[in-house]
Design an enzyme around this catalytic site. Sequence first.
Site, PDB file in Angstrom:
ATOM      1  N   SER A  58      10.780 -23.108 -46.069  1.00 23.99           N
ATOM      2  CA  SER A  58      10.085 -21.846 -45.901  1.00 23.99           C
ATOM      3  C   SER A  58      10.279 -20.950 -47.113  1.00 23.99           C
ATOM      4  O   SER A  58       9.964 -21.338 -48.229  1.00 23.99           O
ATOM      5  CB  SER A  58      10.563 -21.183 -44.597  1.00 23.99           C
ATOM      6  N   ASP A 103       1.311 -25.698 -38.402  1.00 25.80           N
ATOM      7  CA  ASP A 103       2.357 -24.767 -38.809  1.00 25.80           C
ATOM      8  C   ASP A 103       1.817 -23.343 -38.687  1.00 25.80           C
ATOM      9  O   ASP A 103       0.869 -22.974 -39.381  1.00 25.80           O
ATOM     10  CB  ASP A 103       2.768 -25.059 -40.251  1.00 25.80           C
ATOM     11  N   HIS A 138       6.993 -24.939 -37.606  1.00 23.70           N
ATOM     12  CA  HIS A 138       7.412 -24.539 -38.949  1.00 23.70           C
ATOM     13  C   HIS A 138       8.822 -25.001 -39.302  1.00 23.70           C
ATOM     14  O   HIS A 138       9.276 -24.758 -40.420  1.00 23.70           O
ATOM     15  CB  HIS A 138       7.330 -23.009 -39.068  1.00 23.70           C
TER      16      HIS A 138
END
Length: 272
Positions: A103, A225, A253
């Site tokens: 991320s 996602d 995610h």
Amino acid sequence: MTVVSDREADARRRNNVVVSGSAGARPMLFSHGFGCSQEMWRAVAADFEKDHEVVLFDLVGAGDSDRAAYQRAKYDSLNGYADDVVELVEALDLHDVVFVGHSVSAMIGVLAAVRAPERFGALVLVGPSPRYLDDDGYVGGFSTADIDTMLDTLDLNYLGWSEAMAPVIAGNADRPEVGRELTESFCRVDPAIARHFARVTFLSDNRSDLPHVTTPTLVLQCTDDPIAPLPVGSYVHEQIAGSEFVVLTATGHCPNLSDPEQVSEAIRAYLR
């Protein structure tokens, strides 16, 4: 007897560094996402201990990092975190590092590799997003109104936001334990730091940094996602010359939580 320099000791303490695996083997450095800690990498990292030196750490302000090291001015952009990563690999004298970032840490890794390309041998970007806001000709996944509403909610009630949003971010509604673990992780973060880091994360724009990456790069994209949709992963791949793009069947995610085996397999296939 191993002598640890003051610089290394400071870096280890600041970022709660944990080193395991095969000493002297190619190092792998795992960096976690927003609201998380190094614990999120436990299953993936363990799979590489037999043939890599594994380095886990907490971003300053997260996990068991040194909270006294958190300086709002320094961490008012992702550059402060990238500086920490470069300091860390230099202090531990790591070379040919495989940086695995999830991320927001994907962009932290990009910035670090651009600063010190001689230290990094590969980047693995899991669910990366260089900009979360939509822009002309660019799909980031969020409108300005979306981001404003989210940040306002964070300001009003961070714990309530965490309990509502963590399961959505994690996905895998049929496996509620994934969402619960992410919720618990979010709720352990100091709310003031979390609110600041959220603004730094969701208002960042690192698109212009991507073409400067010269380190071999693997982009891992999850299916469905909610934070970094498919067009974002495709964009990152297109902007980093020579990168490889793999779409996982893992959903949500956080594949490092929901499907660590698939993440490990994809990384191993790339590093062969």
